[in-house]
Design an enzyme around this catalytic site. Structure first.
Site, short mmCIF file in Angstrom:
data_model
loop_
_atom_site.label_atom_id
_atom_site.label_comp_id
_atom_site.label_asym_id
_atom_site.label_seq_id
_atom_site.Cartn_x
_atom_site.Cartn_y
_atom_site.Cartn_z
N GLU A 1 0.05 -9.26 59.02
CA GLU A 1 0.64 -8.91 57.72
C GLU A 1 0.58 -10.09 56.76
OE1 GLU A 1 2.43 -7.79 54.40
OE2 GLU A 1 1.80 -6.35 55.94
N GLY B 1 -2.67 21.77 51.30
CA GLY B 1 -1.81 20.89 52.08
C GLY B 1 -2.18 19.43 51.90
N GLY C 1 -4.10 13.15 44.33
CA GLY C 1 -3.71 12.37 45.49
C GLY C 1 -4.38 11.01 45.60
N GLU D 1 -8.96 23.24 44.80
CA GLU D 1 -8.87 22.33 45.94
C GLU D 1 -10.24 22.25 46.62
OE1 GLU D 1 -8.48 19.81 48.67
OE2 GLU D 1 -6.71 20.10 47.41
N LYS E 1 3.06 12.21 62.44
CA LYS E 1 4.37 12.43 63.07
C LYS E 1 4.25 13.26 64.34
CE LYS E 1 5.59 10.32 59.42
NZ LYS E 1 4.50 9.55 58.74
N HIS F 1 32.54 14.06 65.77
CA HIS F 1 32.45 13.10 66.88
C HIS F 1 32.13 13.85 68.17
CE1 HIS F 1 33.33 9.66 69.41
NE2 HIS F 1 34.06 10.47 70.19
N GLY G 1 2.97 -2.67 56.64
CA GLY G 1 3.81 -1.78 55.86
C GLY G 1 4.19 -0.55 56.66
#
Length: 473
Positions: free
Chosen positions: A210, A39, A151, A34, A51, A452, A189
Site C-alpha cells: 500500500e 446489473g 459506471g 446497456e 461477497k 440482549h 483500500g
C-alpha cells in the site's frame, strides 16, 4: 422513425436500473441502453460476486475452527469450482430479478453501446442516443431527459499492464478457475483488503503493498490499525508506505516479481499473481460527449447538486461523476436525479450521511467524520468507544475482536461520525446512518433499548460511553 422516450438511461447498472424504476413509478416512459447485462459492475463483476466468494471463505474459516464451538468437522476442504458455481448461481438469480423488474415497470431495454448525439435532425438539442448493436445495426432513440450512468472500470498503474494471467484486476480474479498459492495485492483500500481477507481464509499466501502509511487510509485511524493487527495475526503480510515500481516487473515460469520503494529502501516481492487494486476509473470515453456541452474534468462528468450536467436535460450519476463510488450511492443519486426531472424538488444528497462498508473478516463500516477529520474541521470532539470483547453476543458468536466508536461534537452533542470494526458491522451501520439522518444525540441512542444479547448493544454502550455512562466498560 426514431422512438421517443421521456427518459433514456445510458447504462443498466445499479444506479441506472434503479433510476429507471423510479422514473417508471413517476409515470415516465423509460428506456435503458446497456451493452452487456443489466446489473452492471455491482452484480456481475463487483459487489455481489465478491461477497459470494467472501461468504464461502468465511464458512471455510469457521469450519476450520469448528472445534472451539464443540463441533467435530473432520478434515475440512473446499472445491473452488463449486464455490464459483454458487457465485454464478447467485448472479443469475439476481439478474433474472432485475429483468422481471424491467418488465413490471414497462421499461424498454436496448442491447448495445449507446452514444450521445449532438443537435441533429432527430432532436434540436443534444441528447439523442445512437445504439450500436453487436451485429452492426444501429438505432436512434430520442429522450426528453438523458441519464448517464455508465459506471467505471478497474484502474491500473502506468506501466503495470494487466495481462489477465500474471497481473490481474478484480475483474479477472473473479473468474479464476483455481486459486493461486500466493498473491501480491497492490493497493490496501477496500477492494484490496477484501481480497486479502478472502484469499487468506482460503489458504493463499497474501502480501498487501500500500502506498499510504496505512491500509484503509480513509477509515478512522484506530479502525485501520485494528484491522492491520488482525490481518497480520492471520499471517497476511502488510507493507505500507510503499511505492510500486512497475518497471521492475518480471513474469514467467509460474511466478511474478515486482519491487517497491519502502522505508527500508527497495523491497522485492515474488508471488504467483499480482492483483492490482488501486481504485476505479470512470467510463467517460467514446460516449459522444464532445458533441454536447457536457463537461468532463479530472476524468469524471461534472454535475450540480441535482446531478445535471451543463446540458440541463442531461444528468449523470454514479461512478461516472466520481465521489463515493458505491452502488447504494449511485442508486440514491439516480432516484434524486429522476425526481428532479419530475419537478419534485428532492433534497440534496449529504454524502457525510452515507454508510461505507468493507466486507473483510472482521468487517469494517462507518458513516460521517473520522475523529481526525472532525478535529481538522474545528470541532471540539468527545469520543465514546466500546469493545466487542465485553459483549455477550460477540463472545457467543466466537468473533469478539473489534469495537464501535462514536465521534461527537462536545459543544452541541451532535453525532459527527460512527466507526465500527467487528463481525456483522456492515449490517449494524444502518442504525448509525439513521441516527445521522435524524441528528440523533448519543443520549438518544443510549436511551434506545437494544435487545440482549445482540451485537447492536455495542452501539448503545458506545453512545453511553461518550459521557462515561457505559454499563459494561
Amino acid at each position: 422513425m426514431s422512438q421517443e422516450f421521456d427518459l433514456v438511461v445510458l447504462g443498466g447498472g445499479t444506479g441506472g436500473y434503479v433510476a429507471a424504476i423510479r422514473a417508471s413509478q413517476l409515470g415516465m416512459n423509460v428506456a435503458i441502453v446497456e451493452k452487456e447485462k443489466l446489473g452492471g459492475t455491482c452484480l456481475h463483476r463487483g459487489c455481489i460476486p465478491s461477497k459470494a466468494l467472501l461468504r464461502s471463505a468465511e464458512v471455510f474459516a469457521t469450519l476450520k475452527e469448528a472445534d472451539k464451538y464443540g463441533i467435530s468437522a473432520g478434515d475440512v476442504g473446499y472445491d473452488f469450482s463449486k464455490i464459483q458455481d454458487r457465485k454464478q448461481g447467485i448472479i443469475d438469480q439476481l439478474h433474472k430479478g432485475i429483468q422481471y423488474l424491467m418488465k413490471k415497470g414497462k421499461i424498454t431495454v436496448f442491447e448495445g453501446f449507446g452514444r450521445v448525439m449532438g443537435p441533429s435532425i432527430f432532436s434540436p438539442q443534444a441528447g439523442a442516443v445512437r445504439i450500436e448493436k453487436e451485429n452492426g445495426d444501429q438505432e436512434i432513440i430520442v429522450p426528453r431527459f438523458l441519464l448517464l450512468a455508465t459506471g467505471s472500470r478497474p484502474r491500473t498503474l502506468p506501466g503495470l499492464t494487466i495481462d489477465g494471467s500474471y497481473v490481474v484486476t478484480s475483474d479477472e480474479a473473479l473468474q479464476w478457475e483455481k486459486l493461486p498459492e500466493s498473491v501480491v495485492i497492490v493497493g490496501g483500500g477496500v477492494i484490496g483488503v477484501e481480497w486479502a481477507s478472502m484469499l487468506n481464509d482460503f489458504g493463499v499466501e497474501v502480501t498487501i503493498v500500500e502506498y499510504a502509511d496505512r491500509i484503509l487510509p480513509f477509515e478512522d485511524e484506530e479502525v485501520s490499525k485494528e484491522l492491520a493487527r488482525l490481518l497480520k495475526k492471520r499471517k497476511v503480510n502488510i507493507v505500507t508506505g510503499a511505492k510500486v515500481l512497475p518497471e521492475t516487473l518480471e513474469k514467467g515460469e509460474g511466478k511474478v516479481v515486482i519491487s517497491a520503494e519502502t522505508k527500508n529502501g527497495v523491497d522485492t516481492f515474488t508471488a504467483e499473481k499480482i492483483l492490482v487494486s488501486v481504485g476505479r476509473q470512470a467510463n467517460v470515453e467514446n460516449l459522444g460527449l464532445e458533441a454536447t456541452e457536457v463537461k468532463v474534468e479530472r476524468g469524471v462528468i461534472v454535475v450540480n447538486e441535482h446531478f445535471q450536467t451543463a446540458e440541463p436535460h442531461i444528468y449523470a450519476i454514479g461512478d461516472v461523476i466520481g465521489g463515493l463510488q458505491l452502488a447504494h450511492v449511485a442508486s440514491h443519486e439516480g432516484i434524486l436525479a429522476v425526481e428532479h426531472m419530475a419537478g419534485l424538488n428532492p433534497h440534496a444528497l449529504d454524502y457525510t450521511k452515507v454508510p461505507k462498508c468493507t466486507y473483510s473478516r472482521p468487517e469494517v463500516a462507518n458513516v460521517g467524520l473520522t475523529e481526525k477529520e472532525a478535529r481538522e474541521q474545528g470541532f471540539e470532539v468527545k469520543v465514546g468507544k466500546f469493545s466487542f470483547k465485553a459483549l455477550g453476543k460477540a463472545v457467543i458468536h466466537g468473533e469478539n475482536d473489534g469495537f464501535v466508536k462514536l465521534v461527537v461534537d462536545a459543544k452541541t452533542n451532535d453525532l459527527l461520525g460512527v466507526h465500527m470494526i467487528g463481525t456483522h458491522v456492515t449490517d449494524m451501520i444502518s442504525e448509525a446512518g439513521l441516527a445521522r439522518v435524524l441528528d440523533a444525540t448519543p443520549w438518544e441512542i443510549g436511551q434506545t433499548i437494544h435487545p440482549h444479547p445482540s451485537l447492536s448493544e455495542a452501539i448503545m454502550e458506545a453512545a453511553l460511553a461518550v459521557d462515561g455512562k457505559a454499563i459494561h466498560n
